[in-house]
Each structure stands twice: as C-alpha cells, then as structure tokens.
Design a protein around this motif. Structure first.
Motif, mmCIF file in Angstrom:
data_model
loop_
_atom_site.group_PDB
_atom_site.id
_atom_site.type_symbol
_atom_site.label_atom_id
_atom_site.label_comp_id
_atom_site.label_asym_id
_atom_site.label_seq_id
_atom_site.Cartn_x
_atom_site.Cartn_y
_atom_site.Cartn_z
ATOM 1 N N GLY A 42 0.830 -1.203 0.000
ATOM 2 C CA GLY A 42 0.000 0.000 0.000
ATOM 3 C C GLY A 42 0.863 1.251 0.000
ATOM 4 N N VAL A 43 1.904 1.216 0.871
ATOM 5 C CA VAL A 43 2.818 2.358 0.929
ATOM 6 C C VAL A 43 3.518 2.521 -0.426
ATOM 7 C CG1 VAL A 43 4.963 3.218 1.991
ATOM 8 C CG2 VAL A 43 3.149 2.279 3.420
ATOM 9 N N LEU A 44 3.924 1.389 -1.008
ATOM 10 C CA LEU A 44 4.592 1.423 -2.303
ATOM 11 C C LEU A 44 3.652 1.981 -3.376
ATOM 12 C CD1 LEU A 44 7.063 0.664 -4.077
ATOM 13 C CD2 LEU A 44 5.950 -1.545 -4.431
ATOM 14 N N VAL A 45 2.401 1.528 -3.366
ATOM 15 C CA VAL A 45 1.426 2.020 -4.333
ATOM 16 C C VAL A 45 1.193 3.508 -4.123
ATOM 17 C CG1 VAL A 45 -1.017 1.906 -5.031
ATOM 18 C CG2 VAL A 45 0.306 -0.190 -4.734
ATOM 19 N N TRP A 46 1.067 3.912 -2.862
ATOM 20 C CA TRP A 46 0.881 5.340 -2.564
ATOM 21 C C TRP A 46 2.071 6.150 -3.047
ATOM 22 C CZ3 TRP A 46 3.818 8.446 0.672
ATOM 23 C CH2 TRP A 46 3.337 9.739 0.865
ATOM 24 N N PHE A 47 3.293 5.676 -2.735
ATOM 25 C CA PHE A 47 4.513 6.359 -3.127
ATOM 26 C C PHE A 47 4.617 6.461 -4.650
ATOM 27 C CE2 PHE A 47 9.033 6.352 -4.293
ATOM 28 C CZ PHE A 47 9.460 7.494 -3.631
ATOM 29 N N LEU A 48 4.366 5.353 -5.340
ATOM 30 C CA LEU A 48 4.414 5.358 -6.805
ATOM 31 C C LEU A 48 3.343 6.285 -7.371
ATOM 32 C CD1 LEU A 48 4.996 1.579 -7.649
ATOM 33 C CD2 LEU A 48 6.641 3.428 -7.842
ATOM 34 N N LYS A 50 2.031 8.868 -5.922
ATOM 35 C CA LYS A 50 2.291 10.259 -5.552
ATOM 36 C C LYS A 50 3.498 10.837 -6.295
ATOM 37 C CE LYS A 50 1.872 13.729 -2.521
ATOM 38 N NZ LYS A 50 0.770 14.594 -2.430
ATOM 39 N N TYR A 51 4.583 10.056 -6.401
ATOM 40 C CA TYR A 51 5.846 10.619 -6.894
ATOM 41 C C TYR A 51 6.333 10.050 -8.238
ATOM 42 C CZ TYR A 51 6.074 12.466 -2.203
ATOM 43 O OH TYR A 51 5.791 13.112 -1.042
ATOM 44 N N VAL A 52 5.965 8.861 -8.603
ATOM 45 C CA VAL A 52 6.527 8.247 -9.807
ATOM 46 C C VAL A 52 5.541 8.325 -10.980
ATOM 47 C CG1 VAL A 52 7.419 6.117 -10.805
ATOM 48 C CG2 VAL A 52 8.014 6.733 -8.465
ATOM 49 N N TYR A 53 4.306 7.889 -10.760
ATOM 50 C CA TYR A 53 3.349 7.822 -11.865
ATOM 51 C C TYR A 53 2.986 9.182 -12.481
ATOM 52 C CZ TYR A 53 2.709 2.877 -10.799
ATOM 53 O OH TYR A 53 2.908 1.558 -10.583
ATOM 54 N N PRO A 54 2.790 10.246 -11.686
ATOM 55 C CA PRO A 54 2.460 11.525 -12.331
ATOM 56 C C PRO A 54 3.517 12.004 -13.332
ATOM 57 C CG PRO A 54 1.867 11.637 -10.026
ATOM 58 C CD PRO A 54 2.606 10.343 -10.226
ATOM 59 N N PRO A 55 4.811 12.009 -12.960
ATOM 60 C CA PRO A 55 5.795 12.417 -13.973
ATOM 61 C C PRO A 55 5.830 11.455 -15.163
ATOM 62 C CG PRO A 55 6.826 12.474 -11.805
ATOM 63 C CD PRO A 55 5.478 11.857 -11.649
ATOM 64 N N LEU A 56 5.645 10.175 -14.887
ATOM 65 C CA LEU A 56 5.642 9.188 -15.965
ATOM 66 C C LEU A 56 4.458 9.417 -16.900
ATOM 67 C CD1 LEU A 56 6.627 5.695 -14.539
ATOM 68 C CD2 LEU A 56 7.593 6.834 -16.506
ATOM 69 N N THR A 57 3.272 9.640 -16.323
ATOM 70 C CA THR A 57 2.093 9.876 -17.171
ATOM 71 C C THR A 57 2.232 11.195 -17.927
ATOM 72 O OG1 THR A 57 0.891 10.815 -15.290
ATOM 73 C CG2 THR A 57 0.486 8.511 -15.798
ATOM 74 N N ARG A 58 2.821 12.214 -17.282
ATOM 75 C CA ARG A 58 3.064 13.465 -17.996
ATOM 76 C C ARG A 58 4.032 13.236 -19.159
ATOM 77 N NH1 ARG A 58 2.958 15.796 -12.773
ATOM 78 N NH2 ARG A 58 5.217 15.741 -12.655
ATOM 79 N N ALA A 59 5.077 12.486 -18.905
ATOM 80 C CA ALA A 59 6.057 12.195 -19.961
ATOM 81 C C ALA A 59 5.396 11.395 -21.081
ATOM 82 C CB ALA A 59 7.254 11.438 -19.390
ATOM 83 N N ILE A 60 4.572 10.431 -20.715
ATOM 84 C CA ILE A 60 3.883 9.619 -21.728
ATOM 85 C C ILE A 60 2.898 10.479 -22.508
ATOM 86 C CG2 ILE A 60 2.205 7.754 -22.032
ATOM 87 C CD1 ILE A 60 3.664 6.273 -19.750
#
Length: 185
Positions: A42-48, A50-60
């Motif tokens: 859950g923490v990993l999903v929250w962290f991803l 919050k911090y990883v997926y938004p920049p990735l989706t913006r880049a995509i």
C-alpha cells in the motif's frame, strides 16, 4: 513511519513457531507478515502514485502529443508533397505544350524561310538567265555587225581582184549591198 514498521516487525512471531492459527497456519502463511506486506504494498502504491506515476504519465502524455503532432505534420507534409507533385506534373504538361508550340513555330518559320530563299533563288536565276539572254542577243548583234563588216571588206577585196581596180567607198558599199541581197547589176 519507519519506526512503526520496525516495531510491528519486531512483534511479529517467527514462522514455524506454531502460534499461527487456522487456515493461514495450515498453508504456511504468517498473518502478521502478510499484513506487513499488504501495508508495504500500500505504501509502495501510494509512493508510486504520488511521486513516480504523475511524472511518468506526464512524460507519456507529452510523448503522445509529440507523436500526434508528428503524425499530423507528416500527413500535412504528405498532402503538401502530393499537391506539389500534382502542381509539378501540371507545370511539366504545360511546359511540354509550350515546347511543342515553339517547335511547331520554329518549323513553320524554317519552312517559310526556306520557301522565301527558294523564291529569291528562282527569281535571281531567272534574272541571270534574262540578263544572259540579253547579253547573248547583244553579242549576236555585235557578231553580225562584225561579220557584215568583214563580209563587206572581203567582198570589196574580191571585187578589186575581179575588176582589178579600186572602187570608191560609195561604189564599194553599193556593190556589197547588192552582193549581200543577191541582186546582180
């Protein structure tokens, strides 16, 4: 948060101590470890999230926009190229037509110049023949006159020999004319 996780992990009994109960225990699953893994996940999903997926989706998304723009630009360029190709073909056809017209005009002009040259040459040849004919008539007239004079002189010489005396010029001319006309005295 790290302290809470460490404290929770310290309280979890070791696997195989026999304290696990029920179905999870029969399957060899430690409930506390499972809970810790669920919390960590859950923490990993929250962290991803919050911090990883938004920049990735913006880049995509940015990459997708660039690809879409590239596709649009490519289709636009293809349309322009097709339009240019058609325009080029149209210009080539027009140039061929103009070249054919120029060629036809030059052939017509060349034929006209040839016929003019032939007409001029024919007129010049006729003039040369006419001039030659006039010159020939003049030469014949001169030759006749010279022949008449020579004949008169020969007749005068012959008359002098026949009558053995010199005839005056008046008598000489008279005798010559009679001899030439074929009349006898």
């Amino acid at each position: 948060m790290n302290n809470a996780l460490l404290q929770f992990a310290a309280e979890v009994p070791e696997v195989g101590t026999g304290t696990e109960a029920g179905l999870f225990g029969a399957l060899g699953i430690d409930v506390r470890t499972l809970l810790l893994q669920i919390i960590a996940f859950g923490v990993l999903v929250w962290f991803l999230g919050k911090y990883v997926y938004p920049p990735l989706t913006r880049a995509i998304d940015s990459r997708e926009e660039k690809i879409a723009e590239s596709v649009a630009a490519a289709s636009e360029a293809e349309a322009r190229a097709e339009k240019s190709q058609k325009e080029t073909e149209k210009l080539l056809k027009q140039a061929r037509v103009e070249a054919d017209e120029i060629l036809a005009r030059s052939h017509a002009e060349a034929a006209s110049q040839v016929s003019e040259a032939e007409e001029k040459a024919k007129a010049r040849a006729e003039q040369i023949v006419k001039d030659a004919h006039i010159q020939l008539q003049a030469d014949v007239a001169k030759a006749r006159l010279a022949l008449k004079k020579d004949t008169a002189e020969l007749v005068a010489m012959a008359t002098e020999r026949i009558i053995h005396e010199k005839v005056d010029s008046k008598k000489d001319v008279e005798l010559v004319e009679r001899a030439l006309s074929g009349k006898h005295a």
